[in-house]
Design a protein around this motif. Structure first.
Motif, mmCIF file in Angstrom:
data_model
loop_
_atom_site.group_PDB
_atom_site.id
_atom_site.type_symbol
_atom_site.label_atom_id
_atom_site.label_comp_id
_atom_site.label_asym_id
_atom_site.label_seq_id
_atom_site.Cartn_x
_atom_site.Cartn_y
_atom_site.Cartn_z
ATOM 1 N N LEU A 22 0.838 -1.195 0.000
ATOM 2 C CA LEU A 22 0.000 0.000 0.000
ATOM 3 C C LEU A 22 0.875 1.247 0.000
ATOM 4 C CD1 LEU A 22 -2.781 -1.026 2.554
ATOM 5 C CD2 LEU A 22 -2.865 -1.147 0.064
ATOM 6 N N PRO A 23 0.444 2.316 -0.645
ATOM 7 C CA PRO A 23 1.279 3.535 -0.710
ATOM 8 C C PRO A 23 1.466 4.170 0.663
ATOM 9 C CG PRO A 23 -0.916 3.942 -1.601
ATOM 10 C CD PRO A 23 -0.821 2.469 -1.383
ATOM 11 N N GLU A 24 2.632 4.789 0.864
ATOM 12 C CA GLU A 24 2.941 5.411 2.158
ATOM 13 C C GLU A 24 2.031 6.591 2.458
ATOM 14 O OE1 GLU A 24 6.894 6.600 2.940
ATOM 15 O OE2 GLU A 24 7.575 4.579 3.453
ATOM 16 N N ASP A 25 1.564 7.273 1.412
ATOM 17 C CA ASP A 25 0.769 8.486 1.635
ATOM 18 C C ASP A 25 -0.723 8.194 1.703
ATOM 19 O OD1 ASP A 25 0.273 7.826 -0.968
ATOM 20 O OD2 ASP A 25 0.622 9.835 -1.789
ATOM 21 N N ARG A 26 -1.090 6.984 2.108
ATOM 22 C CA ARG A 26 -2.509 6.607 2.120
ATOM 23 C C ARG A 26 -3.274 7.190 3.298
ATOM 24 N NH1 ARG A 26 0.614 2.417 3.859
ATOM 25 N NH2 ARG A 26 -0.027 1.200 5.701
ATOM 26 N N PHE A 27 -2.566 7.758 4.282
ATOM 27 C CA PHE A 27 -3.232 8.333 5.452
ATOM 28 C C PHE A 27 -3.169 9.853 5.401
ATOM 29 C CE2 PHE A 27 -1.639 4.199 7.017
ATOM 30 C CZ PHE A 27 -2.835 3.624 7.405
ATOM 31 N N LEU A 28 -4.294 10.499 5.725
ATOM 32 C CA LEU A 28 -4.321 11.939 5.922
ATOM 33 C C LEU A 28 -3.853 12.258 7.334
ATOM 34 C CD1 LEU A 28 -7.812 12.612 4.310
ATOM 35 C CD2 LEU A 28 -5.587 13.066 3.264
ATOM 36 N N CYS A 54 -10.978 11.983 9.856
ATOM 37 C CA CYS A 54 -10.925 10.821 8.970
ATOM 38 C C CYS A 54 -9.578 10.848 8.263
ATOM 39 C CB CYS A 54 -12.060 10.846 7.955
ATOM 40 S SG CYS A 54 -12.019 9.446 6.807
ATOM 41 N N THR A 55 -8.739 9.838 8.512
ATOM 42 C CA THR A 55 -7.426 9.791 7.887
ATOM 43 C C THR A 55 -7.408 8.924 6.638
ATOM 44 O OG1 THR A 55 -6.768 7.968 9.351
ATOM 45 C CG2 THR A 55 -6.240 10.214 10.076
ATOM 46 N N LEU A 56 -8.532 8.331 6.282
ATOM 47 C CA LEU A 56 -8.630 7.504 5.076
ATOM 48 C C LEU A 56 -8.837 8.399 3.852
ATOM 49 C CD1 LEU A 56 -10.640 4.247 4.613
ATOM 50 C CD2 LEU A 56 -11.119 6.180 3.096
ATOM 51 N N ARG A 57 -8.159 8.050 2.760
ATOM 52 C CA ARG A 57 -8.347 8.764 1.496
ATOM 53 C C ARG A 57 -9.320 7.972 0.619
ATOM 54 N NH1 ARG A 57 -4.407 12.660 0.234
ATOM 55 N NH2 ARG A 57 -2.513 12.580 1.528
ATOM 56 N N PRO A 58 -10.504 8.463 0.369
ATOM 57 C CA PRO A 58 -11.441 7.718 -0.488
ATOM 58 C C PRO A 58 -11.204 8.016 -1.962
ATOM 59 C CG PRO A 58 -12.501 9.677 0.339
ATOM 60 C CD PRO A 58 -11.109 9.687 0.925
ATOM 61 N N GLY A 59 -11.672 7.110 -2.803
ATOM 62 C CA GLY A 59 -11.700 7.380 -4.239
ATOM 63 C C GLY A 59 -10.357 7.399 -4.925
ATOM 64 N N VAL A 60 -9.303 6.837 -4.292
ATOM 65 C CA VAL A 60 -7.987 6.786 -4.921
ATOM 66 C C VAL A 60 -7.928 5.550 -5.826
ATOM 67 C CG1 VAL A 60 -5.494 6.611 -4.559
ATOM 68 C CG2 VAL A 60 -6.901 7.978 -2.987
ATOM 69 N N ARG A 61 -7.554 5.765 -7.072
ATOM 70 C CA ARG A 61 -7.555 4.665 -8.043
ATOM 71 C C ARG A 61 -6.614 3.550 -7.591
ATOM 72 N NH1 ARG A 61 -6.565 5.308 -14.594
ATOM 73 N NH2 ARG A 61 -7.023 3.122 -15.131
ATOM 74 N N GLY A 62 -7.130 2.335 -7.594
ATOM 75 C CA GLY A 62 -6.338 1.175 -7.222
ATOM 76 C C GLY A 62 -6.188 0.978 -5.734
ATOM 77 N N LEU A 63 -6.691 1.921 -4.936
ATOM 78 C CA LEU A 63 -6.574 1.821 -3.477
ATOM 79 C C LEU A 63 -7.938 1.866 -2.802
ATOM 80 C CD1 LEU A 63 -4.798 1.863 -0.872
ATOM 81 C CD2 LEU A 63 -4.903 4.373 -1.003
ATOM 82 N N SER A 64 -8.736 2.864 -3.167
ATOM 83 C CA SER A 64 -10.013 3.066 -2.468
ATOM 84 C C SER A 64 -11.106 3.488 -3.437
ATOM 85 C CB SER A 64 -9.839 4.117 -1.367
ATOM 86 O OG SER A 64 -9.302 5.320 -1.891
ATOM 87 N N ASP A 65 -11.072 2.891 -4.653
ATOM 88 C CA ASP A 65 -12.065 3.244 -5.668
ATOM 89 C C ASP A 65 -13.488 3.078 -5.172
ATOM 90 O OD1 ASP A 65 -9.644 1.680 -6.771
ATOM 91 O OD2 ASP A 65 -10.242 2.881 -8.508
ATOM 92 N N ARG A 66 -13.702 2.073 -4.307
ATOM 93 C CA ARG A 66 -15.069 1.735 -3.889
ATOM 94 C C ARG A 66 -15.371 2.235 -2.463
ATOM 95 N NH1 ARG A 66 -17.844 -1.336 -7.131
ATOM 96 N NH2 ARG A 66 -19.127 -2.294 -5.488
ATOM 97 N N ILE A 67 -14.642 3.256 -2.029
ATOM 98 C CA ILE A 67 -14.894 3.851 -0.717
ATOM 99 C C ILE A 67 -15.376 5.287 -0.911
ATOM 100 C CG2 ILE A 67 -13.947 4.485 1.524
ATOM 101 C CD1 ILE A 67 -11.840 2.363 1.204
ATOM 102 N N ALA A 85 -12.788 14.267 -0.728
ATOM 103 C CA ALA A 85 -12.138 13.958 -2.000
ATOM 104 C C ALA A 85 -10.821 13.222 -1.756
ATOM 105 C CB ALA A 85 -11.888 15.250 -2.775
ATOM 106 N N PRO A 86 -10.262 12.578 -2.794
ATOM 107 C CA PRO A 86 -9.006 11.845 -2.614
ATOM 108 C C PRO A 86 -7.850 12.692 -2.095
ATOM 109 C CG PRO A 86 -10.044 11.250 -4.698
ATOM 110 C CD PRO A 86 -10.833 12.390 -4.148
ATOM 111 N N ASP A 87 -7.851 13.998 -2.411
ATOM 112 C CA ASP A 87 -6.759 14.856 -1.962
ATOM 113 C C ASP A 87 -6.934 15.352 -0.532
ATOM 114 O OD1 ASP A 87 -8.856 16.595 -2.293
ATOM 115 O OD2 ASP A 87 -7.855 17.915 -3.735
ATOM 116 N N GLY A 88 -7.986 14.879 0.156
ATOM 117 C CA GLY A 88 -8.196 15.269 1.544
ATOM 118 C C GLY A 88 -9.035 16.518 1.719
ATOM 119 N N VAL A 89 -9.562 17.081 0.637
ATOM 120 C CA VAL A 89 -10.370 18.297 0.705
ATOM 121 C C VAL A 89 -11.850 17.901 0.805
ATOM 122 C CG1 VAL A 89 -11.055 20.413 -0.488
ATOM 123 C CG2 VAL A 89 -8.673 19.620 -0.582
#
Length: 685
Positions: free
Chosen positions: A14-20, A571-584, A659-663
């Motif tokens: 999993l990518p290192e930057d997956r947490f906000l 919420c430290t989860l990033r939703p909507g990131v392709r290949g990581l959280s597309d279905r969140i 959003a995926p960028d945390g905004v």
């Protein structure tokens, strides 16, 4: 479900930057509160209320969260968290910069929008220069009679050291000069906290008490010239640390630490925007602070005081329509005992859309008065100052019932109140305990043991909110009232563990932290992940920051499982990131009521499991607290939870989307809380 070890979630790929960042996420939550105050569609006095809530929230952030970060930096402990943000001072600077942006937005909203609109509506915080001579004369008498006797000017010179500045107090820094010559002198005047912040002038008009003091400084420093004066405010570290020892009385240790709290190091200095460089330098030096922790506040400081105006203003047209919580439909027959109604089937109460006083409070009060009730056991984390719950427990003990109360005396900012309740209950003959060493008891549970013929039947309440009648009208929470034997057995065993000794048992319909909630949630999430696109995970929580659970949700999304999250705060989860959280997807709902319930769904259709309880998805809740989740199995209750979750998640509902960028982005749509209010009102007619 068993209390087995946590199920490992593979995270190596999993990518290192997956947490906000969790602190920035908290500030984003407060920004969403501010957005409600900025919204012209919000009733005017409600906008003022949201500005007050924002200010109170930010105070607590600096007293606890920012203070903890700063202490770790100062002591050289590592600061890098799961989000991999830069360590040490750089992370503090990111938080400080974001907080400064919000402070500026907050002040601008009041000074440029809300204050002028309040003035147009006849609610005015006046300046002294705008008052008539008659009003000034009347306030002069008020000052001499009510303020002057309690004010204490404190000089600062070689014979008078810089005075202690109490946390969150308003203060005037005053520079004075002898007309006959000599250097400028510095003094401090504390604005008394035991008088209203705004002095009423009548007809919705006020003057700030600090301005009233400022125009009378010549009375405090007779014969001296007032060169300048500036308002300032200090926030101190308010965290309390207790080294729990079985050989020391917990109440005595806590009282000692609470006495030290007021002397915590300063972490924030708020000053008037126009403060002079010399006075600011003096404050920073004497308080031993860093200039980066200085916040210049334009306009009126400490807007938490807007609560006073909100509460005193009898202007219903500027507020949300009044709402009286209706009684749950199953509990409207006042002739029937609440126990006979619960025996007919579980009752799920949803506050404030269902009345707390006619459900949970009635449950405890009837138990106290019922001659067939032998024992009452209950946890208390927070309750009101004039608590009918505590009164009922006292009555039960005095009537000879066995009453056991687990009082959490370490509930932050309610420590003194809970110490007082603990002693009141002890004097009445209740068995009062303080839970397990090293853990806070945050579970919301009550157990009533009733003799019914030849059997003893157990009635339980398991909830998401505190036993607090006042906040039950403001906080959104669920509570399950049930006579299910397996829940009664679980709650009995949990109380036995809290009051005695023993290894954690295997529960039937409860998940209990610190052993079972994390492992239970991970097991349930992974069970849905194994179902791929047929799986479904839904959560409604206050905070979602636990790394293991977030990684499990990522894994579920990658397996094709749909994940829907309703998160009020961090919420430290990033939703909507392709290949990581597309279905969140992550949504936040804020409004008239504080969203406080924790509800979990795993699966679709009749096979779905529904859980509710006290635990947020945070490491402290899962590892350092006693928390309880109960599985809801009653079909009517399940449908009620399902309808609520669908309402919050539908595309037609308003709220905020992450959003995926945390905004966070505000979405237009129907207010879920208003729809629930409308439904509750219709049910009551």
């Amino acid at each position: 479900m068993s209390s087995s070890a946590p199920v490992a979630t593979p995270a190596a790929d999993l990518p290192e930057d997956r947490f906000l960042n969790r602190e920035l996420s908290w500030l984003d939550f407060n920004a969403r509160v501010l957005a409600l105050g900025e919204d012209p569609a919000t009733p005017l006095l409600e906008r003022a209320k949201f500005l007050a809530i924002f200010a109170t929230n930010l105070d607590e952030f600096f007293m606890v969260r920012f203070a903890a970060l700063q202490r770790r930096w100062q002591t050289g402990l590592p600061l890098r968290g799961a989000d991999r943000k830069p360590a040490a001072r750089q992370q503090l600077d990111l938080v400080t910069s974001r907080a400064a942006e919000l402070v500026a937005r907050h002040a601008a909203c009041f000074e440029e929008q809300v204050r002028p609109e309040l003035e147009n509506a006849g609610i005015v915080v006046e300046r002294w220069s705008k008052l008539s001579e008659e009003e000034q004369a009347r306030l002069h008498e008020y000052f001499l009679e009510h303020l002057f006797p309690v004010l204490t000017p404190l000089a600062v010179d070689p014979a008078h050291p810089f005075p202690y500045i109490s946390g969150l107090s308003l203060n005037l820094a005053v520079v004075i000069r002898d007309p006959d010559g000599g250097p400028d002198l510095f003094a401090r005047v504390k604005v008394p906290a035991n008088v209203p912040r705004f002095t009423g002038l009548g007809h919705g008009r006020y003057i700030a008490v600090e301005e009233l003091i400022a125009v009378h400084l010549d009375r405090l420093f007779p014969g001296m010239s007032i060169v300048e004066h500036h308002l300032f405010r200090v926030t101190r570290n308010a965290e309390v640390e207790i080294e729990e020892d079985r050989d020391e009385d917990l109440l005595q240790a806590l009282e000692r630490e609470l006495a030290r709290r007021r002397f915590g190091p300063p972490v924030r200095l708020e000053v008037a925007e126009g403060i002079s460089p010399d006075v600011l330098e003096t404050l920073v030096r004497e308080l031993d602070m860093d200039e980066r922790d200085v916040y210049r506040v334009p306009g009126l400081p400490d807007l938490s005081a807007l609560w006073q105006i909100y509460e005193e203003a009898d202007r219903p047209e500027l507020k949300e329509p009044s709402f009286v919580p209706p009684t749950h439909p199953r509990l409207r027959d006042g002739e029937r005992s609440i126990f006979s109604v619960i025996r007919d089937g579980d009752i799920l109460v949803h506050h404030p859309y269902h009345s707390f006083s006619t459900s949970v409070q009635r449950f405890i009060e009837q138990a106290a008065a019922d001659p067939h009730v032998l024992a009452i056991k209950q946890t208390l984390y927070r309750t009101s100052g004039d608590s009918p719950i505590v009164d009922a427990l006292v009555d039960a003990a005095e009537a000879g019932k066995q009453v056991v109360v687990v009082v959490e005396v370490k509930a932050r900012f309610d420590e003194w109140a809970n110490i007082g309740w603990a002693r009141t209950l002890e004097r009445a003959g209740c068995h009062v305990v303080y839970g397990l060493v090293g853990l806070k008891t945050h579970a919301k549970i009550a157990l009533v043991v009733r003799e019914e013929g030849a059997i003893l039947r157990r009635y339980c309440h398991v909830g998401t909110g505190n036993y607090h009648p006042k906040t039950a009208r403001l906080y959104e929470d669920f509570g399950l009232l049930t006579a299910a034997p397996e829940v009664g057995e679980d709650v009995t065993e949990l109380f036995n563990r809290l009051t005695g000794y023993g290894r954690p048992p295997s529960y039937r319909r409860l998940l209990v932290a610190p052993e079972g909630v994390r492992s239970g949630l991970l097991e349930l999430i992974e069970g849905q992940a194994r179902r791929g696109r047929r799986g479904l995970v839904q959560m409604k929580v206050n905070s979602l920051v636990d790394e293991d659970v977030v990684d499990a949700l990522y894994a579920a999304s990658r397996a094709g499982t749909q994940v829907d999250l309703v998160v009020r705060g961090m919420c430290t989860l990033r939703p909507g990131v392709r290949g990581l959280s597309d279905r969140i997807r992550v949504r936040s709902v804020l409004g008239r009521f504080l969203e406080h319930s924790r509800v979990f769904r795993f699966g679709q259709g009749a096979a779905a499991q529904w859980w509710l309880g006290s635990a947020d998805v945070m490491r402290r809740n899962l590892d350092q607290r006693v928390e309880a989740l109960v599985r809801v199995t009653d079909p009517v209750s399940v449908q009620q939870l399902s309808s609520m979750m669908e309402l919050y998640l539908t595309d037609e509902s308003g709220g905020f989307d992450l959003a995926p960028d945390g905004v966070w982005h505000r979405r237009t749509g129907r207010d879920p809380q208003q729809l629930l209010l409308t439904g509750a009102t219709a049910q009551n007619t």
